[in-house]
Motif scaffolding. Structure first.
Motif, short mmCIF file in Angstrom:
data_model
loop_
_atom_site.label_atom_id
_atom_site.label_comp_id
_atom_site.label_asym_id
_atom_site.label_seq_id
_atom_site.Cartn_x
_atom_site.Cartn_y
_atom_site.Cartn_z
N VAL A 298 0.84 -1.20 0.00
CA VAL A 298 0.00 0.00 0.00
C VAL A 298 0.87 1.25 0.00
O VAL A 298 0.67 2.17 -0.81
CB VAL A 298 -0.95 0.02 1.21
N ILE A 299 1.85 1.29 0.88
CA ILE A 299 2.72 2.46 0.99
C ILE A 299 3.50 2.66 -0.31
O ILE A 299 3.65 3.79 -0.81
CB ILE A 299 3.68 2.32 2.19
N SER A 300 3.96 1.57 -0.90
CA SER A 300 4.70 1.64 -2.16
C SER A 300 3.85 2.22 -3.28
O SER A 300 4.32 3.06 -4.07
CB SER A 300 5.21 0.26 -2.56
N LEU A 301 2.58 1.82 -3.36
CA LEU A 301 1.71 2.34 -4.41
C LEU A 301 1.48 3.84 -4.23
O LEU A 301 1.53 4.61 -5.19
CB LEU A 301 0.37 1.59 -4.41
N LEU A 302 1.24 4.26 -3.00
CA LEU A 302 1.06 5.69 -2.73
C LEU A 302 2.30 6.48 -3.17
O LEU A 302 2.18 7.53 -3.82
CB LEU A 302 0.79 5.92 -1.24
N GLU A 303 3.46 5.96 -2.83
CA GLU A 303 4.72 6.63 -3.20
C GLU A 303 4.91 6.65 -4.71
O GLU A 303 5.31 7.68 -5.29
CB GLU A 303 5.91 5.92 -2.55
N ARG A 304 4.65 5.53 -5.37
CA ARG A 304 4.85 5.45 -6.82
C ARG A 304 3.94 6.41 -7.57
O ARG A 304 4.33 6.98 -8.60
CB ARG A 304 4.61 4.01 -7.30
N VAL A 305 2.74 6.60 -7.05
CA VAL A 305 1.81 7.53 -7.67
C VAL A 305 2.32 8.97 -7.54
O VAL A 305 2.05 9.83 -8.39
CB VAL A 305 0.41 7.39 -7.02
N GLY A 306 3.09 9.22 -6.49
CA GLY A 306 3.60 10.56 -6.26
C GLY A 306 3.00 11.23 -5.05
O GLY A 306 3.13 12.45 -4.86
N LEU A 307 2.34 10.44 -4.19
CA LEU A 307 1.71 10.97 -2.99
C LEU A 307 2.67 10.90 -1.79
O LEU A 307 3.51 10.00 -1.73
CB LEU A 307 0.44 10.18 -2.67
N PRO A 308 2.55 11.81 -0.84
CA PRO A 308 3.43 11.78 0.33
C PRO A 308 3.05 10.68 1.31
O PRO A 308 1.85 10.36 1.47
CB PRO A 308 3.22 13.16 0.97
N VAL A 309 4.02 10.10 1.97
CA VAL A 309 3.76 9.06 2.97
C VAL A 309 4.44 9.37 4.30
O VAL A 309 4.45 8.55 5.21
CB VAL A 309 4.20 7.66 2.47
N THR A 310 5.01 10.56 4.39
CA THR A 310 5.61 11.01 5.65
C THR A 310 5.03 12.37 6.00
O THR A 310 4.53 13.10 5.13
CB THR A 310 7.14 11.12 5.54
N ILE A 311 5.10 12.71 7.27
CA ILE A 311 4.55 13.98 7.75
C ILE A 311 5.57 15.09 7.49
O ILE A 311 6.73 14.97 7.88
CB ILE A 311 4.22 13.89 9.25
N PRO A 312 5.17 16.16 6.82
CA PRO A 312 6.11 17.26 6.55
C PRO A 312 6.71 17.83 7.84
O PRO A 312 6.06 17.86 8.88
CB PRO A 312 5.23 18.31 5.84
N ASP A 313 7.93 18.33 7.74
CA ASP A 313 8.65 18.83 8.90
C ASP A 313 7.95 20.02 9.56
O ASP A 313 8.10 20.25 10.76
CB ASP A 313 10.07 19.25 8.50
#
Length: 370
Positions: A298-313
């Motif tokens: 799931v996380i890989s698909l979100l990343e591959r699409v170009g979506l963020p998976v971490t909380i911005p600083d």
């Protein structure tokens, strides 16, 4: 002393069609000519400042060409406009142009437009009919279908609104070609959410056809639109008023909505949802609801699409934890989360129970590690 009983039992059919296709403005006009809005001749076309020249004006011009009355009511684009003040401004503008109960609202735009215009329609003159003409993938996947309408407050998003169904929804795939890439990617977050909660085949399709979707290939766009509608339809049909099962559509939203607000809308809804989905699968994996392989997929698909998976600083994580308590699923001061079961199903926690209490410490640990 006398007591009178007011009998108001009735059966209301709020069914409507969702039409998916290309170049749908002529279809909309033809439907209106064939009685979609009954005998109404006056239409309030509500849109935002970005969509106005692209599709708002063409809809109004097409209406007027067929002899209908109409006006454009435009507000500044963006989530920050989805507030009571904007709704009041639009209502006052409509009243000034002598709109009353004999009108119909046409919402032309993305999720902010359909949420705001639908809420306005549900309260204007104690309720006038409205039509959704969705121009974004996000609206097509989520906001335009199901009848949820609302505005945001400083406390949280979507806390004030009502469920009010449209006469019809138009998903015009041609409009996606004018979306900035960021907004196309943003819309895919809700599509991935739908796949995670109810459609493993859709999940696999996105994995294998990402390029075609992002480049707006008609066949790929029609496919994900149809699958999105099918998932949303199945849920809404079973629980229109969100008494229990409809909560599953909040998968990823407990953290996602909080991040969206705390970021002061620097993050788009889908971007915030992606981070919320990441938190959900991490906590779900720890709880045994999905495997590490499924979590990573799931996380890989979100990343591959170009979506963020971490909380911005720039986001204060402790403030984010506190903001979770503004979520609509909170009961008796307790946080409640919807979880996916593997990929393509949701967890149940008893008869007709689709969310479970989560201790603050559990989710804090996840958030601090992101």
């Amino acid at each position: 002393m006398k007591e009178f009983r007011v009998e108001l039992k009735k059966v209301v059919d709020d069914s409507y069609n969702v039409q998916i296709g290309r170049n749908l403005i002529p279809v909309l006009i033809e439907d209106i000519k064939n009685g979609l809005a009954g005998n109404i001749k006056k239409f309030a076309v509500i849109t935002d400042s970005i969509v106005e020249p692209l599709y708002g004006k063409p809809v109004l011009e097409a209406l007027k060409k067929e002899g209908y009355q109409g006006d454009l009511f435009v507000f500044p684009a963006g989530e920050k406009s989805k507030v009571r003040k904007t709704k009041e401004m639009l209502e006052d503008a409509m009243l000034a142009k002598e709109y009353r109960r004999d009108c119909c609202v046409i919402a032309v735009g993305g999720g902010v437009v359909t949420d705001l215009a639908g809420f306005l329609a549900g309260t204007f003159g104690r309720g006038v009919p409205f039509i959704n003409f969705a121009t974004t993938l996000l609206a097509a996947a989520d906001a335009s279908i199901g009848g949820k309408t609302a505005v945001d407050t400083e406390l949280a998003t979507n806390l004030i609104g009502l469920i009010y169904q449209p006469l019809k929804v138009y998903v015009d795939i041609d409009t996606w070609k004018t979306l900035p890439k960021r907004h196309m990617i943003n819309g895919l977050a809700e599509t991935i959410k739908h796949a995670c909660l109810a459609d493993a085949e859709l999940f696999e399709y996105i994995e294998g056809h990402m390029g075609e979707i992002l480049s707006c290939k008609p066949e790929a766009c029609e496919y994900i639109s149809e699958r999105n509608c099918a998932v949303k339809y199945e849920v809404v049909m079973k629980d229109e008023r969100e008494k229990s099962y409809r909560e599953v559509l909040n998968l990823g939203h407990t953290v996602g909505r909080a991040i969206e607000t705390v970021s002061e809308y620097c993050l788009l809804h889908g971007e915030a949802l992606s981070i919320g989905m990441t938190a959900q699968v991490k906590l779900g994996c720890q709880s045994g609801y999905l495997s590490e392989e499924q979590r990573d997929r799931v996380i890989s698909l979100l990343e591959r699409v170009g979506l963020p998976v971490t909380i911005p600083d720039y986001i204060d994580k402790e403030k984010l934890v506190r903001k979770l308590y503004t979520d609509k699923k909170v009961r008796n001061g307790k946080l409640r989360f919807v979880f996916q079961q593997g990929i393509g199903k949701v967890m149940t926690f008893g008869e007709d129970v689709y969310a479970r209490e989560v201790a603050e410490e559990e989710i804090r640990d996840i958030i601090l590690a992101m």
